[in-house]
Design a protein around this motif. Structure first.
Motif, mmCIF file in Angstrom:
data_model
loop_
_atom_site.group_PDB
_atom_site.id
_atom_site.type_symbol
_atom_site.label_atom_id
_atom_site.label_comp_id
_atom_site.label_asym_id
_atom_site.label_seq_id
_atom_site.Cartn_x
_atom_site.Cartn_y
_atom_site.Cartn_z
ATOM 1 N N LEU A 159 0.853 -1.191 0.000
ATOM 2 C CA LEU A 159 0.000 0.000 0.000
ATOM 3 C C LEU A 159 0.882 1.232 0.000
ATOM 4 N N LEU A 160 0.730 2.079 -1.011
ATOM 5 C CA LEU A 160 1.533 3.291 -1.133
ATOM 6 C C LEU A 160 0.614 4.502 -1.183
ATOM 7 N N SER A 171 6.416 4.176 -11.588
ATOM 8 C CA SER A 171 5.411 3.448 -10.811
ATOM 9 C C SER A 171 5.942 2.050 -10.508
ATOM 10 N N VAL A 172 5.202 1.314 -9.693
ATOM 11 C CA VAL A 172 5.586 -0.061 -9.381
ATOM 12 C C VAL A 172 5.237 -0.952 -10.566
ATOM 13 N N THR A 180 0.007 -4.365 -5.586
ATOM 14 C CA THR A 180 0.232 -2.998 -5.099
ATOM 15 C C THR A 180 -0.967 -2.110 -5.381
ATOM 16 N N LYS A 181 -1.347 -1.320 -4.377
ATOM 17 C CA LYS A 181 -2.331 -0.256 -4.578
ATOM 18 C C LYS A 181 -1.636 1.052 -4.230
ATOM 19 N N ASP A 182 -1.601 1.956 -5.195
ATOM 20 C CA ASP A 182 -0.826 3.189 -5.097
ATOM 21 C C ASP A 182 -1.791 4.369 -5.155
ATOM 22 N N TYR A 183 -2.013 5.008 -4.006
ATOM 23 C CA TYR A 183 -2.981 6.096 -3.899
ATOM 24 C C TYR A 183 -2.301 7.443 -4.159
ATOM 25 N N ALA A 212 -7.692 -1.598 3.504
ATOM 26 C CA ALA A 212 -7.878 -2.857 4.219
ATOM 27 C C ALA A 212 -8.633 -3.873 3.367
ATOM 28 N N SER A 213 -9.585 -3.412 2.590
ATOM 29 C CA SER A 213 -10.320 -4.313 1.695
ATOM 30 C C SER A 213 -9.396 -4.874 0.626
ATOM 31 N N PHE A 214 -8.507 -4.030 0.118
ATOM 32 C CA PHE A 214 -7.540 -4.495 -0.877
ATOM 33 C C PHE A 214 -6.649 -5.599 -0.282
ATOM 34 N N VAL A 215 -6.162 -5.360 0.937
ATOM 35 C CA VAL A 215 -5.322 -6.354 1.592
ATOM 36 C C VAL A 215 -6.085 -7.664 1.785
#
Length: 219
Positions: A159-160, A171-172, A180-183, A212-215
């Motif tokens: 999480l970024l 980017s990743v 990866t979720k990059d906000y 948290a939902s992404f995780v």
């Protein structure tokens, strides 16, 4: 690609440091991962953030992940680094500490999986640790260490938030891209070219539930 002058981004980062430093909070005691929980959440806080995990992103995201993953056990680790604007090796120190933590925990706890969280300068720490250089980004630097390839499958999610490499078109990619979720909030000058709203950079705690939902979907 439109590039934002690094001086302007440093000014934005400095404003962030002043903003969070002005918050009145007690520094949290050093957080260490519990001996072999199911999931370990390692957090690299943002520039100047108080607390071990960081007040703006780390603490609310950890609490949301911990709640969302019940009844599994979840521990936290605050990356030990200066999170400072003026120490040139700040990011590299965090990068080294995060990689060492994952290696040590992985060896001690063969079934444990990891969630990596990075906010602002802390996102640079995580970027470097997974092999994406933050050199050239605001408060960035060259890679000092990377998580070994044999441990990559145990990194469940990344999480970024307010990731500075995005402002320079990076980017990743590769191994960790799908985990990866990059906000990057609209107008955030730290991660968005031509962004002008420093308050956007302070808004990421509101994404804790989504993170948290992404995780939960990755573990």
């Amino acid at each position: 690609m439109i590039r934002v002058p690094k001086k302007r981004l440093l000014s934005a980062a400095a404003a962030l440091g002043l903003a969070v430093t002005g918050l009145t909070v007690a520094a949290a005691p050093a957080a260490t991962a519990a001996p072999c929980t199911d999931i370990d959440v390692a957090v690299a806080r943002g520039t100047g953030e108080p607390g071990t995990l960081g007040l703006i992103v780390g603490q609310p995201v950890f609490q949301a992940v911990q709640t969302r993953l019940l009844p599994r056990s979840v521990s936290s680790y605050g990356v030990n680094y200066p999170a400072d604007l003026i120490q040139p090796a700040s990011v590299q120190r965090g990068n080294t500490d995060l990689v060492n933590h994952v290696r040590t925990q992985a060896a001690a706890c063969p079934s444990q999986r990891f969630v990596l969280v990075g906010y602002s300068q802390g996102a640079n720490v995580v970027d470097n640790s997974i092999g994406i250089s933050s050199a050239g980004a605001v408060v960035g630097g060259p890679i000092a260490a990377t998580i070994p390839a044999d441990l990559a499958p145990r990194i469940a999610a990344i999480l970024l938030f307010g990731n500075p490499i995005r402002a320079i078109g990076r980017s990743v990619t590769g191994t960790y891209q799908g985990r990866t979720k990059d906000y990057c909030a609209l107008g955030d000058p730290v991660c968005q070219p031509l962004g002008t709203n420093i308050l956007a950079h302070l808004s990421y705690g509101g994404q804790a539930g989504d993170a948290a939902s992404f995780v939960a979907g990755k573990v």
